[in-house]
Motif scaffolding. Structure first.
Motif, PDB file in Angstrom:
ATOM      1  N   TYR A   9      17.539   3.930  24.337  1.00 38.25           N
ATOM      2  CA  TYR A   9      16.759   4.255  23.150  1.00 38.25           C
ATOM      3  C   TYR A   9      15.334   4.645  23.517  1.00 38.25           C
ATOM      4  N   SER A  10      14.851   5.672  22.840  1.00 33.53           N
ATOM      5  CA  SER A  10      13.420   5.920  22.808  1.00 33.53           C
ATOM      6  C   SER A  10      12.839   5.034  21.714  1.00 33.53           C
ATOM      7  N   ALA A  53      12.586  11.505  13.004  1.00 35.43           N
ATOM      8  CA  ALA A  53      13.538  11.528  14.116  1.00 35.43           C
ATOM      9  C   ALA A  53      14.144  10.168  14.399  1.00 35.43           C
ATOM     10  N   TYR A  54      13.500   9.103  13.944  1.00 37.32           N
ATOM     11  CA  TYR A  54      13.950   7.762  14.294  1.00 37.32           C
ATOM     12  C   TYR A  54      14.990   7.233  13.314  1.00 37.32           C
ATOM     13  N   LYS A 112      15.384   5.187  18.531  1.00 42.13           N
ATOM     14  CA  LYS A 112      16.349   6.283  18.417  1.00 42.13           C
ATOM     15  C   LYS A 112      17.110   6.405  19.716  1.00 42.13           C
ATOM     16  N   HIS A 113      18.413   6.486  19.596  1.00 44.72           N
ATOM     17  CA  HIS A 113      19.274   6.716  20.762  1.00 44.72           C
ATOM     18  C   HIS A 113      19.071   8.152  21.225  1.00 44.72           C
ATOM     19  N   THR A 114      18.618   8.344  22.457  1.00 42.06           N
ATOM     20  CA  THR A 114      18.264   9.687  22.898  1.00 42.06           C
ATOM     21  C   THR A 114      18.795   9.976  24.302  1.00 42.06           C
ATOM     22  N   TYR A 149      14.173  13.214  26.089  1.00 36.72           N
ATOM     23  CA  TYR A 149      13.675  13.404  24.732  1.00 36.72           C
ATOM     24  C   TYR A 149      12.965  12.150  24.234  1.00 36.72           C
ATOM     25  N   THR A 150      11.719  12.320  23.818  1.00 32.35           N
ATOM     26  CA  THR A 150      10.942  11.225  23.248  1.00 32.35           C
ATOM     27  C   THR A 150      10.358  11.693  21.919  1.00 32.35           C
ATOM     28  N   PRO A 151      10.961  11.327  20.827  1.00 31.89           N
ATOM     29  CA  PRO A 151      10.480  11.817  19.531  1.00 31.89           C
ATOM     30  C   PRO A 151       9.151  11.197  19.117  1.00 31.89           C
ATOM     31  N   GLY A 153       9.686   6.967  26.018  1.00 31.11           N
ATOM     32  CA  GLY A 153      11.047   7.413  26.192  1.00 31.11           C
ATOM     33  C   GLY A 153      11.869   6.433  27.001  1.00 31.11           C
TER      34      GLY A 153
END
Length: 125
Positions: A31-32, A111-112, A98-100, A104-106, A51
């Protein structure tokens, strides 16, 4: 994943505070993680994100140089270290996940997928 934020409180300007956000689940390292805040009468805003790789971090200009995000995958916890706090940092602080994919780091709240309940930080002048 479920998130539980803690560590908020009432401090004077110039003080330091560390927020923690503990997560449940078995895949925390995938996750990020981000921190957002919402001041009274204002919209929720981005503070910082990290991230899956700890070298990938982003900060809002308003906190750059004063706040530090870090994560401990073994403890399934993300931290927000806050130094030199200012009255304008007063807000409810939320952690998010967020699973990324690795790269990718939102940095936007849209996005979360998962959010903690928030913890209040109040900075007096």
């Amino acid at each position: 994943v479920q998130l539980q934020a803690s560590g908020g409180g009432l401090v004077q300007a110039g003080a330091s505070l560390t927020l923690s956000c503990a997560a449940s689940g078995r895949t925390f390292d995938r996750y990020s993680l981000g921190w957002f805040r919402q001041a009274p009468g204002k919209e929720r805003e981005f503070v910082t994100a990290i991230g899956r790789s700890t070298s990938s971090t982003y900060y809002a200009d308003s906190v750059k140089g004063r706040f530090t995000i870090s994560r401990d995958n073994a403890k399934k916890t993300v931290y927000l270290g806050m130094n030199n706090l200012k009255p304008e940092d007063t807000a409810v602080y939320y952690c998010a996940a967020k699973h990324t994919i690795m790269t990718y780091t939102p940095t936007t709240q849209q996005a979360y997928d998962y959010w903690g309940q928030g913890t209040q930080v109040t900075v007096s002048s």
